[in-house]
Motif scaffolding. Structure first.
Motif, mmCIF file in Angstrom:
data_model
loop_
_atom_site.group_PDB
_atom_site.id
_atom_site.type_symbol
_atom_site.label_atom_id
_atom_site.label_comp_id
_atom_site.label_asym_id
_atom_site.label_seq_id
_atom_site.Cartn_x
_atom_site.Cartn_y
_atom_site.Cartn_z
ATOM 1 N N PHE A 173 6.320 9.095 2.102
ATOM 2 C CA PHE A 173 6.238 8.023 3.100
ATOM 3 C C PHE A 173 7.585 7.313 3.107
ATOM 4 O O PHE A 173 7.996 6.723 2.117
ATOM 5 N N PHE A 174 8.278 7.366 4.231
ATOM 6 C CA PHE A 174 9.660 6.894 4.359
ATOM 7 C C PHE A 174 9.672 5.697 5.301
ATOM 8 O O PHE A 174 9.380 5.829 6.491
ATOM 9 N N VAL A 175 10.012 4.524 4.791
ATOM 10 C CA VAL A 175 9.892 3.294 5.570
ATOM 11 C C VAL A 175 11.197 2.512 5.503
ATOM 12 O O VAL A 175 11.894 2.514 4.473
ATOM 13 N N ARG A 176 11.532 1.848 6.584
ATOM 14 C CA ARG A 176 12.722 0.995 6.571
ATOM 15 C C ARG A 176 12.479 -0.211 5.657
ATOM 16 O O ARG A 176 11.420 -0.840 5.718
ATOM 17 N N THR A 177 13.465 -0.556 4.854
ATOM 18 C CA THR A 177 13.331 -1.691 3.937
ATOM 19 C C THR A 177 13.099 -2.982 4.715
ATOM 20 O O THR A 177 12.323 -3.845 4.279
ATOM 21 N N ALA A 178 13.734 -3.117 5.870
ATOM 22 C CA ALA A 178 13.542 -4.315 6.691
ATOM 23 C C ALA A 178 12.095 -4.452 7.138
ATOM 24 O O ALA A 178 11.570 -5.570 7.264
ATOM 25 N N VAL A 179 11.425 -3.322 7.365
ATOM 26 C CA VAL A 179 10.013 -3.341 7.761
ATOM 27 C C VAL A 179 9.145 -3.817 6.604
ATOM 28 O O VAL A 179 8.216 -4.608 6.787
ATOM 29 N N VAL A 180 9.448 -3.354 5.388
ATOM 30 C CA VAL A 180 8.701 -3.797 4.205
ATOM 31 C C VAL A 180 8.799 -5.309 4.060
ATOM 32 O O VAL A 180 7.809 -5.989 3.772
ATOM 33 N N ARG A 181 9.985 -5.851 4.265
ATOM 34 C CA ARG A 181 10.167 -7.299 4.138
ATOM 35 C C ARG A 181 9.436 -8.060 5.236
ATOM 36 O O ARG A 181 9.044 -9.205 5.050
ATOM 37 N N GLU A 182 9.218 -7.399 6.368
ATOM 38 C CA GLU A 182 8.506 -8.054 7.475
ATOM 39 C C GLU A 182 6.989 -7.980 7.321
ATOM 40 O O GLU A 182 6.291 -8.985 7.479
ATOM 41 N N VAL A 183 6.451 -6.789 7.032
ATOM 42 C CA VAL A 183 4.992 -6.601 7.023
ATOM 43 C C VAL A 183 4.374 -6.820 5.646
ATOM 44 O O VAL A 183 3.153 -6.886 5.518
ATOM 45 N N GLY A 184 5.204 -6.918 4.601
ATOM 46 C CA GLY A 184 4.674 -7.150 3.263
ATOM 47 C C GLY A 184 4.476 -5.871 2.466
ATOM 48 O O GLY A 184 4.867 -4.779 2.894
ATOM 49 N N LEU A 185 3.855 -6.030 1.315
ATOM 50 C CA LEU A 185 3.656 -4.939 0.368
ATOM 51 C C LEU A 185 2.257 -4.348 0.497
ATOM 52 O O LEU A 185 1.368 -4.973 1.077
ATOM 53 N N PRO A 186 2.039 -3.156 -0.044
ATOM 54 C CA PRO A 186 0.663 -2.638 -0.114
ATOM 55 C C PRO A 186 -0.233 -3.599 -0.886
ATOM 56 O O PRO A 186 0.242 -4.345 -1.751
ATOM 57 N N ILE A 187 -1.508 -3.578 -0.585
ATOM 58 C CA ILE A 187 -2.451 -4.509 -1.225
ATOM 59 C C ILE A 187 -2.837 -3.961 -2.592
ATOM 60 O O ILE A 187 -3.568 -2.971 -2.696
ATOM 61 N N LYS A 188 -2.354 -4.607 -3.633
ATOM 62 C CA LYS A 188 -2.559 -4.099 -4.995
ATOM 63 C C LYS A 188 -4.023 -4.114 -5.403
ATOM 64 O O LYS A 188 -4.469 -3.294 -6.216
ATOM 65 N N GLU A 189 -4.807 -5.019 -4.827
ATOM 66 C CA GLU A 189 -6.221 -5.114 -5.189
ATOM 67 C C GLU A 189 -7.051 -3.922 -4.729
ATOM 68 O O GLU A 189 -8.186 -3.749 -5.172
ATOM 69 N N PHE A 190 -6.503 -3.088 -3.859
ATOM 70 C CA PHE A 190 -7.217 -1.871 -3.482
ATOM 71 C C PHE A 190 -7.397 -0.953 -4.692
ATOM 72 O O PHE A 190 -8.318 -0.165 -4.745
ATOM 73 N N PHE A 191 -6.500 -1.025 -5.635
ATOM 74 C CA PHE A 191 -6.453 -0.238 -6.866
ATOM 75 C C PHE A 191 -6.226 1.247 -6.563
ATOM 76 O O PHE A 191 -5.178 1.788 -6.837
ATOM 77 N N ILE A 192 -7.211 1.924 -6.035
ATOM 78 C CA ILE A 192 -7.028 3.293 -5.543
ATOM 79 C C ILE A 192 -7.777 3.431 -4.221
ATOM 80 O O ILE A 192 -8.677 2.662 -3.924
ATOM 81 N N TRP A 193 -7.381 4.384 -3.470
ATOM 82 C CA TRP A 193 -8.060 4.811 -2.235
ATOM 83 C C TRP A 193 -7.781 3.895 -1.036
ATOM 84 O O TRP A 193 -8.064 2.704 -1.070
ATOM 85 N N ALA A 194 -7.246 4.506 -0.012
ATOM 86 C CA ALA A 194 -7.080 3.914 1.325
ATOM 87 C C ALA A 194 -5.986 2.854 1.387
ATOM 88 O O ALA A 194 -5.774 2.262 2.446
ATOM 89 N N ASP A 195 -5.265 2.604 0.297
ATOM 90 C CA ASP A 195 -4.163 1.653 0.347
ATOM 91 C C ASP A 195 -3.073 2.153 1.295
ATOM 92 O O ASP A 195 -2.456 1.356 2.016
ATOM 93 N N ASP A 196 -2.837 3.477 1.315
ATOM 94 C CA ASP A 196 -1.833 4.028 2.211
ATOM 95 C C ASP A 196 -2.286 3.986 3.669
ATOM 96 O O ASP A 196 -1.491 3.726 4.571
ATOM 97 N N THR A 197 -3.584 4.204 3.899
ATOM 98 C CA THR A 197 -4.106 4.095 5.273
ATOM 99 C C THR A 197 -3.929 2.677 5.795
ATOM 100 O O THR A 197 -3.431 2.464 6.910
ATOM 101 N N GLU A 198 -4.334 1.701 4.995
ATOM 102 C CA GLU A 198 -4.194 0.290 5.405
ATOM 103 C C GLU A 198 -2.740 -0.054 5.676
ATOM 104 O O GLU A 198 -2.415 -0.688 6.686
ATOM 105 N N TYR A 199 -1.855 0.384 4.782
ATOM 106 C CA TYR A 199 -0.452 -0.008 4.917
ATOM 107 C C TYR A 199 0.200 0.674 6.120
ATOM 108 O O TYR A 199 0.927 0.024 6.888
ATOM 109 N N SER A 200 -0.042 1.953 6.304
ATOM 110 C CA SER A 200 0.569 2.645 7.435
ATOM 111 C C SER A 200 0.030 2.127 8.767
ATOM 112 O O SER A 200 0.773 2.055 9.755
ATOM 113 N N LEU A 201 -1.243 1.739 8.803
ATOM 114 C CA LEU A 201 -1.783 1.112 10.018
ATOM 115 C C LEU A 201 -1.136 -0.244 10.275
ATOM 116 O O LEU A 201 -0.872 -0.614 11.424
ATOM 117 N N ARG A 202 -0.856 -0.974 9.207
ATOM 118 C CA ARG A 202 -0.198 -2.274 9.338
ATOM 119 C C ARG A 202 1.201 -2.113 9.929
ATOM 120 O O ARG A 202 1.643 -2.901 10.768
#
Length: 313
Positions: A173-202
């Motif tokens: 998964f290749f993302v612009r650093t500026a985008v990370v600073r804008e949309v935030g980080l993956p949600i750590k409380e997901f622990f496992i499963w669907a964190d990438d789906t949530e983040y890529s949709l965001r």
């Protein structure tokens, strides 16, 4: 001059695969990179192997001190990777084996788009060269290609290397650093499963995102299979707890996609209930309890998105 790429690799108790992953990364053609290696408190020989074999100027090593899960590991790694100047952040698990030109092709794709994108996703293949079923992204165009097996017919020479995406996984998964600073980080409380789906949709809610067909990586899984209802119905008792995160986290995503998606997901919970009652061969009571516990927890599960502050960046 090559743009700067920070590579985040998350590992947990897979020493041999991690060795292969790192060897491939440091052997690639693209040279302007730094690897942020995140060890989720592995209990095997991971730390010793890293110390003995990978004292490398392009590797920064971190031990989280506890198992944060994949979501927590990527949250931790992306936060570290965002604290120093870079143009892009590239995510992967420890069983991702990049090809020599995988990153070179991603940066070329980024350049061809004029950096007007949120994320890029590589062409993820199983060890036999067939599409990796767990990592087939969702296309935005041509409904006929939205099925899980569209990559079987994909030919980059005929269809083009760059296709618009809705969401994808964290395997290359290749993302612009500026985008990370804008949309935030993956949600750590997901622990496992669907964190990438949530983040890529965001990310794709704000920016166009693309599949980069000529950037190929190998996902070295044990079997080429996607997680399905049959896996849940037939899973062993010791693996059952992980499905709690699957059903809770997917309910979170449905709730944030609106009323229609929420209603559809609730219907899916009832369907799964009947499937457990009539198709599961064992552990019906435990599976029903887990499913409905995850569902009810999902109503109140609303962790905040953490953002990179200016002092951290």
């Amino acid at each position: 001059m090559e743009k700067r790429v920070h590579i985040v690799v998350v590992t947990f108790n897979r020493c041999e695969l991690l060795r292969e992953c790192l060897q491939a990364l440091i052997s690639q053609s693209y040279e302007n990179y730094m690897i942020y290696l995140i060890n989720n408190a592995s209990t095997d020989n991971t730390e010793q192997m890293i110390q003995n074999e990978f004292s490398h100027p392009n590797i920064k090593y971190y031990n989280t001190g506890e198992n944060l899960g994949g979501a927590g590991g990527f949250h931790y790694g992306m936060k570290k990777a965002s604290q120093e100047p870079s143009d892009y952040i590239w995510l992967m698990d420890d069983d991702t084996i990049v090809h020599e030109n995988s990153l070179e092709r991603l940066t070329a794709c980024a350049a061809s788009l004029g950096d007007k994108f949120g994320f890029l996703s590589s062409n993820v293949r199983f060890t036999d060269g067939t599409p990796c079923k767990m990592n087939i992204p969702t296309l935005l165009q041509d409904p006929k290609k939205r099925g899980r097996e569209w990559l079987n017919q994909y030919n980059p020479q005929e269809e083009g290397n760059i296709l618009p995406l809705g969401h994808t996984t964290f395997v290359s998964f290749f993302v612009r650093t500026a985008v990370v600073r804008e949309v935030g980080l993956p949600i750590k409380e997901f622990f496992i499963w669907a964190d990438d789906t949530e983040y890529s949709l965001r990310v794709s809610a704000k920016y166009p995102c693309y599949f980069c067909g000529d950037s190929i990586v190998t996902h070295k899984m044990k079997v080429n299979a996607n997680t399905s209802i049959s896996d849940f119905l037939n899973c062993a008792e010791d693996r059952l707890p992980r499905y709690f995160y699957a059903y809770r986290n997917r309910f979170y995503i449905a709730r944030h996609q609106g009323v229609k998606k929420t209603i559809f997901y609730i219907g899916k919970i009832f369907l799964t209930t009947f499937q457990i009652l009539f198709q599961a061969k064992s552990g019906k009571g435990a599976k029903l309890k887990l499913l409905w516990n995850a569902f009810f927890k999902g109503f109140s599960f609303n962790p905040p998105v953490e953002y990179i502050t200016s002092t951290e960046a």
